[in-house]
Design an enzyme around this catalytic site. Structure first.
Site, PDB file in Angstrom:
ATOM      1  N   GLY A 186       0.804  -1.205   0.000  1.00  0.00           N
ATOM      2  CA  GLY A 186       0.000   0.000   0.000  1.00  0.00           C
ATOM      3  C   GLY A 186       0.841   1.259   0.000  1.00  0.00           C
ATOM      4  O   GLY A 186       0.395   2.318  -0.425  1.00  0.00           O
ATOM      5  N   GLY A 222       3.646   1.662  -1.765  1.00  0.00           N
ATOM      6  CA  GLY A 222       4.287   1.864  -3.059  1.00  0.00           C
ATOM      7  C   GLY A 222       5.180   0.682  -3.396  1.00  0.00           C
ATOM      8  O   GLY A 222       4.874  -0.459  -3.035  1.00  0.00           O
ATOM      9  N   ASP A 255       3.134  -2.727  14.126  1.00  0.00           N
ATOM     10  CA  ASP A 255       2.798  -3.327  12.832  1.00  0.00           C
ATOM     11  C   ASP A 255       3.640  -4.574  12.588  1.00  0.00           C
ATOM     12  O   ASP A 255       4.190  -4.770  11.499  1.00  0.00           O
ATOM     13  CB  ASP A 255       2.995  -2.319  11.704  1.00  0.00           C
ATOM     14  CG  ASP A 255       2.201  -2.695  10.450  1.00  0.00           C
ATOM     15  OD1 ASP A 255       1.265  -3.511  10.555  1.00  0.00           O
ATOM     16  OD2 ASP A 255       2.512  -2.178   9.364  1.00  0.00           O
TER      17      ASP A 255
END
Length: 757
Positions: free
Chosen positions: A465, A467, A579
């Protein structure tokens, strides 16, 4: 430190036996059996064959001429090889051969970013066709001068041993007035009160610890506690071998003598340099019962530590270390376990001192340097059961807290080094005014376009998401990973800045290293070290790659846990990744794991949760965090638990293709564990390859991590230790199976059911 390191020798006539390089990780608070270097190069100079040689400790050495480290240029090809004469003693690599040259020659080492040990090994014997009395040469590594007009003939005349080692540390992790453009030379490394500790008996760093008897200048009591087992909750256990902390010198039982004298060590050093003195303490005396019982003062050159910077230096200097009891303490005594002394390079990057040269030779002038003042920096290390505090006169107070851990006082290098060629002068790259100064290198957009062939599609190695990620080439020699953030991506300028700030302050073998960034023309680009084997996700789901073995998966999980544990403990307040997922665990060429992508990271509070907007990836998101909008270390523990289940099952955290019931892997796995059917959903490739004992421990760890409430989850340190225990169980089981069936495949019975506490 650059990726491509050059070691150049400029001789009148030179002989050079070995280069040994490896990455020295910034010391962190975690437990590991031994330190495993990222770069481990052992080069047998003068060995022109492709054969691997063994040294006395059974380590492997590769010949230099057939290696990639020996460029076949004109100067190098003029060098010759020579065999060491057999003098009745057994000589093994790297001392059996040498490379001899009458002109400059160069070794080139492609290595990872970070500090390096460089060890040069010399055999002080007479080689055929080699006149040792005429051999004077200079050794440089990048921009540092390690040796100048060096000769082994003087050392041979003064030494009782034939082999010597010169050890250097380049781009050191110390920052006590030491910047990353300084190098260190190890001058002394002493096991106080103990015996010789060989490199193979070290903690994986291959350091040699010598006895201190030659330098100890007064009487004292040597104490040794062979049954003593250190515990390391505060520093890494590879800081020093256990044998260093199990022996020591004290002042003995004569109380009248102790009041009049010191424990004294005298260490000859070169003048004109600054020195770092590192002292190791560990309370092993069974007669010390309580905190503050043993208290003493430390003097360096007869001054207490706060006055050291005012001390000058003579032309010929002996560094004195004195420990004197504080008469106000309950026990009038002092103790010391280990000493390390490092010479710091001067402003010109020079480490070569006048003691390395013959007086009759033209040598680099040290007149100006000899007039400079010497600063001796103290890095105080304390052992199991010890805290060091300052008294009113800057006494160092040794406190006893048995089995509470070692303490070494130092600062970690928190700045990223700009990559530049030391032979082309300083880097011309500038830093972004909108970002913190001196965090890492800034590249121009033109440099990035050159590195990626104008973002050529064939160089794309990842996408998401944010790039694309490209494989890039800096100055045609340094391979990097370049993340090009899409301006329309969900990850914007805030995440971009967070990534730079976080990774520039953190250095760990299991965290991906940030090399630089580009912030030109509205572009947001990050440049990382290149990870040859991509992401963990690439090898678990929908892949054509060979399946990872169970041992590989265990090591990847342990490495990732080490990196996360470092984040949670390296600073006063924990860093929460927020994350953690399989795509953010990268694998290097040796399948070592490194945690990446810190755009969502957040600084937490000690022992408390922080209220924040929910950030993370569906499937890995901590339900407790989602409910309470409060994040702490246990948020990362939950996400990592999901990764553990993915590794075991070979299934994604969320997979809509499997239907409603198994949509969410943690929920599905927990039900299978309760029903005793967890073995049925593991990766088919792993069936029969996991020992029952290891399987039970691993599943227990994974299940405890994904519990709904954070208070019921373990810490990352607990997770790391349990995974290491599971790995040990697997290894022991494999050894037993190999004894039973040495020539066949190892197969284990399925674990149908077991109870998770």
């Amino acid at each position: 430190m650059r990726n491509l390191s050059m070691l150049t020798l400029t001789p009148i006539l030179s002989i050079f036996c070995l280069v040994f390089l490896f990455y020295h990780i910034t010391l962190a608070s975690f437990t590991a059996p031994r330190y495993v270097p990222v770069d481990d190069i052992t080069l047998d100079c003068g060995n022109a064959t492709s054969n691997i040689s063994k040294d006395m400790d059974r380590r492997d050495w590769s010949g230099d001429f057939q290696s990639k480290f020996f460029p076949k240029d004109e100067h190098n090809l003029k060098s010759n090889t020579s065999q060491a004469p057999k003098e009745g003693t057994i000589t093994k690599a790297p001392y059996t051969t040498a490379r001899i040259s009458y002109s400059q020659f160069t070794y080139v080492f492609p290595v990872t970013l970070g500090p390096k040990f460089v060890r040069l090994h010399f055999n002080l014997v007479s080689y055929y066709g080699f006149e040792g009395s005429k051999a004077f040469f200079t050794v440089k590594a990048g921009s540092f001068t390690l040796l100048t007009n060096f000769t082994t003939s003087v050392i041979l005349a003064d030494s009782l041993q034939n082999q010597i080692v010169k050890e250097f540390r380049i781009n050191s992790y110390y920052t006590l007035y030491i910047s990353n453009n300084m190098a260190l030379e190890m001058v002394y490394r002493l096991n106080v009160g103990g015996n010789l500790i060989s490199p193979t008996e070290d903690t994986g760093l291959f350091r040699k610890w010598s006895p201190d008897i030659k330098f100890f200048k007064n009487s004292g009591l040597t104490i040794h506690n062979a049954s003593f087992i250190p515990n390391y909750p505060k520093i890494a256990n590879y800081t020093a071998p256990d044998d260093v902390y199990s022996s020591a010198r004290t002042m003995g039982l004569d109380s009248n003598k102790k009041k009049m004298s010191n424990l004294t060590w005298e260490l000859p050093v070169d003048s004109g340099f600054h020195y770092l003195v590192r002292l190791h303490f560990c309370e092993i005396d069974k007669l010390i019962y309580f905190v503050g019982q043993r208290r003493f003062i430390i003097y360096i050159d007869y001054l207490t530590v706060v006055k050291i910077q005012k001390k000058g230096v003579e032309d010929n200097h002996v560094l004195s270390i004195d420990l004197h009891p504080d008469t106000g303490a309950t026990s009038d005594d002092a103790i010391l376990n280990g000493v390390e002394v490092f010479k710091l390079s001067n402003s010109d990057g020079n480490l070569a001192g006048p003691s390395q040269m013959l007086p009759s030779l033209p040598a680099a002038s040290t007149t100006k340097e000899s007039k400079t003042k010497k600063i001796v920096f103290i890095a105080i290390g304390s052992g199991v059961g010890i805290l060091v505090v300052l008294t009113l006169v800057c006494c160092m107070v040794l406190l006893k807290l048995r089995k509470s851990g070692h303490y070494v006082y130092y600062y970690q290098l928190s700045k990223c080094c700009c990559w530049h060629d030391p032979y082309k002068g300083k880097s011309t790259r500038k830093k972004a005014s909108s970002l913190p100064e001196e965090l890492c290198c800034r590249f121009s957009i033109d440099q990035i376009k050159i590195a990626t062939d104008n973002f050529h599609q064939e160089l794309i190695i990842g996408r998401g998401g944010f790039g694309y990620v490209y494989k890039g080439f800096i100055d045609k020699s340094m391979i990097v990973a370049i993340k090009h953030l899409n301006p329309e991506s969900r990850q914007g300028a805030q995440e971009f800045g967070t990534e730079i700030e976080m990774l520039s302050q953190l250095r760990h073998g299991h965290l991906v290293s940030l090399i630089g960034y580009c912030n030109d023309e509205g572009e947001m680009i990050l440049i990382y070290e290149y990870m040859a084997n991509g992401t963990l996700s690439d090898h678990l789901f929908d892949t054509k790659n060979d399946p990872l073995t169970w041992k590989q998966r265990l090591e990847i999980c342990i490495g990732s846990a080490c990196g996360l544990h470092y984040l949670h403990t390296c600073l006063k307040n924990p860093i929460i990744h927020r994350d953690v997922k399989a795509t953010n665990i990268l694998l290097d060429d040796k399948w070592g794991a490194k945690v990446s992508d810190f755009g969502l990271s957040k600084m937490g509070l000690d022992q408390a949760a922080v209220t924040t907007n929910v950030k993370g990836t569906p499937g890995y998101l901590d339900p407790d965090y989602a409910r309470r909008l409060q994040v702490n270390e246990k948020t990362d523990v939950y996400s990592f638990g999901v990764v553990l289940l993915e590794v075991l099952c070979g299934r994604k955290a969320v997979n809509s293709k499997l239907g409603q019931e198994p949509l969410h892997l943690p929920s599905w796995a927990r039900k299978c564990i309760e029903n005793g059917t967890i073995y049925e959903i593991i990766d088919p490739y792993l069936k029969g390859k996991i020992s029952p004992e290891c399987f039970k421990v691993y599943v227990e760890v994974a299940e405890s991590c994904v519990r709904d409430h954070g208070v019921l989850r373990p810490t990352m340190n607990d997770v790391m230790e349990r995974l290491e225990f599971a790995s040990d169980l697997q290894q022991n089981a494999d050894v037993e199976q190999e004894k039973i069936n040495p020539s066949g495949d190892i197969t284990y019975q399925e674990v149908r059911s077991f109870h998770v506490s």
